[in-house]
Design a protein around this motif. Sequence first.
Motif, PDB file in Angstrom:
ATOM      1  N   LEU A  39       0.845  -1.200   0.000  1.00  0.00           N
ATOM      2  CA  LEU A  39       0.000   0.000   0.000  1.00  0.00           C
ATOM      3  C   LEU A  39       0.880   1.249   0.000  1.00  0.00           C
ATOM      4  CD1 LEU A  39      -2.807   1.195   0.094  1.00  0.00           C
ATOM      5  CD2 LEU A  39      -2.701   1.143   2.583  1.00  0.00           C
ATOM      6  N   VAL A  43       1.036   4.022  -2.905  1.00  0.00           N
ATOM      7  CA  VAL A  43       0.638   5.406  -2.637  1.00  0.00           C
ATOM      8  C   VAL A  43       1.779   6.372  -2.992  1.00  0.00           C
ATOM      9  CG1 VAL A  43       0.085   7.045  -0.795  1.00  0.00           C
ATOM     10  CG2 VAL A  43      -1.103   4.852  -0.907  1.00  0.00           C
ATOM     11  N   GLY A  47       1.448   9.020  -5.796  1.00  0.00           N
ATOM     12  CA  GLY A  47       1.607  10.414  -5.369  1.00  0.00           C
ATOM     13  C   GLY A  47       2.665  11.116  -6.211  1.00  0.00           C
ATOM     14  N   PRO A  61       2.519   3.030 -11.256  1.00  0.00           N
ATOM     15  CA  PRO A  61       1.527   2.613 -10.251  1.00  0.00           C
ATOM     16  C   PRO A  61       0.544   1.582 -10.797  1.00  0.00           C
ATOM     17  CG  PRO A  61       1.262   4.941 -10.816  1.00  0.00           C
ATOM     18  CD  PRO A  61       2.540   4.488 -11.430  1.00  0.00           C
ATOM     19  N   TRP A  65      -0.068  -1.975  -9.191  1.00  0.00           N
ATOM     20  CA  TRP A  65      -1.434  -2.355  -8.800  1.00  0.00           C
ATOM     21  C   TRP A  65      -1.792  -3.729  -9.382  1.00  0.00           C
ATOM     22  CZ3 TRP A  65      -5.952  -2.106 -12.159  1.00  0.00           C
ATOM     23  CH2 TRP A  65      -7.165  -2.310 -11.481  1.00  0.00           C
TER      24      TRP A  65
END
Lengths: 462, 253
Positions: A39, A43, A47, A61, A65
């Motif tokens: 996580l 993030v 970000g 990302p 994922w």
Amino acid sequence: MSIETATRRPVVRSGIASFFLPGLGQFLLGERYRGGGILLGFVVMLGTTVWYGKPLWYAAPILIWLWNIWDAISLANGRARSILLPLLFGLAAAYGIGWQVVEIDFSKANMDRALAILRPMTRPDFVQPRREVNQMWVPVQVPCSSQPPAARREDAGRAAMVIPDCGGVGETLIVNVTGMWADAETNVFWQNPIGNPLMLGEGEITMLTLTTDENGSLTTTIRVPSTALVAAPDPTLPQFHRVYFEQYRPTGGYELSFIGNEVLKGALATVSMALMATGLAMLFAIPLSFLAARNLMSGNPVTYAVYVAVRTLLNILRSIESLIIAIIFVVIVGLGPFAGMLALALHSVAALGKLYSEVIEGIDPGPIEAIRATGANWLQVVRYAVIPQIIPPFTAFTIYRWDINVRSATVIGLVGGGGIGFLLIELIRVNNMRGVSAVFIAIAFIVIVLDYVSAKLRERLV
Amino acid sequence: MLKIQNLSKTYPNGTQALKNVSFDVQDGEFLVVIGLSGSGKSTLLRCINRLIEPTEGKIIWDNVDITAAPPAELRHIRRKIGMVFQQFNLVKRSSVMTNVLSGRLGYVNPWTSLLGIWSQEDRQRAIQALDRVGIADKAHSRADALSGGQQQRVGIARALMQDPKLILADEPVASLDPVLSHSILQYLEQLNKEGITVICSLHFLDLVHRYATRVVALKDGVKVFEGSAKEIDRAKFKEIYGEEAQEVRAASL
């Protein structure tokens, strides 16, 4: 059938969980750190990409994922996936972003400009052919008085004259010189009454260079320079200016050029600056190092407090680069090697203090015990058991520091700390790349020689 | 005569290294102190010349109370007590000569010694001391250039410079191989025969049997045995070294 659904359910569940929140599936399967890590990684990656705003990097990302869902499903089936893959995605994105942040753009390279700088650098301005000079001058009055004296002069078989005997700014004069070296390049230039040379060539910014005939004579016309009277207190007052004729010829051999001389002086200043700084630092570092040695100072709370205070001070000082300290000293004591020396000294006190204190902490207590057992007093114990143990490493560290200080001293001149660095920045400002190249060579030479000498000396000590 | 009376030492961290130890050492004895590592042998030897301050008890040497001596007198006493160490405790970077000369520090003018100036007589004495232990030719080598056995001989030469009446040897052969052990102990034995009292701690029982005129055994800081080496039988051995101990011989030389 029922067994199969029992195993299928957590697989589907964790896959869906990780689909909605990366790491959740892993977390629910009991792999809490893994889930949290995924996580966090996701993030941070998301970000960074959002903040940086380049759509291409959203790939990172998204890939993380997707991998996370795959990992959650695999984990539910009892097999964890290696985290190598998401690390690679992350790293690729980091380097991609880094590439753009650093503004890497090879098309910016301008080879013409590079060559304009590099070509003169292949001819470092260090020495020049030794030469002799043949110089002759003749006085000329500017502006004219009512009865100007004759503008002629004879000296050592040479004669020079100007026609007419005087002139105003911008007027044309005929100059003649005889008895100079034959068939030789001759610079003709103007000198005002306070001794400043003024050029007579094209646009008054180039040297007027002519060649004498086979008899050593030369005749030409010149124009009284427009700036001839700029420095005059009263431009209407007639004063004597001079026209110079100057010839050079090589006499064989080489001599130091002006820049070469400056480079030598700068190199000497740099090495001495480092030497003085190291010496000064040593004087302060030796007493401080005893206060910063844990084995000597951990006896009672007061000395321990002193130890902590001295250590902290040394650590803070050591963390400030001497270049920055130099900027402060330049303000306090002005430009020049003194400021640089003080900056190097202050930084070296901290560095040497720490090294020395580590030597003291590492001494062998055995000899101290043995010398005490002979009935020696405290001073004798220090002289015969402590000093022989610390002198060689102290000396080795001091030489090492001197070596470092010479290298720092070459740079410290850039902020006004004197020495060869100061010369370097001045030469760069006036675009004298031949001089710059001479400085580079000098710095490399100093550093290499010192490196070698210091290594050899230290080898003997340890 | 050296009298040790009710000697106790408690370190600041609470370790009780010696508990009420008493025994006498006659002049000319070769007294060996045995016991396990940590039994208090080193502490005992260092209490005698007060490298370690005893907590309680007295040490009286030739009717002088060492434990009560003020600093100047203590240094005066120390110079008559030579000391030899397990790790030799030489200044490794200094020359053998300097290491040996430093044994003389208690006798010479402190100020000239600080300048490193030594009289011709002291230098002569140093060469003689080195000659006695057979390494006079090494006088100008650096101490760490010598082998372990040679370094310990330098240690003995340094002790000899003190013109000692008593030598304290703290496991002088524990860092050496068995052959060298005998060679070093023979030097101590020779000095002992010339009238110097020796107090020596040792590990190997066969060395104890060979050299000791008398034995004191310590266990956890308590004296558990005092007598001749012959009296240490199997039962005594187990008592000193614990039930699981097996005797190890240095070498059957």
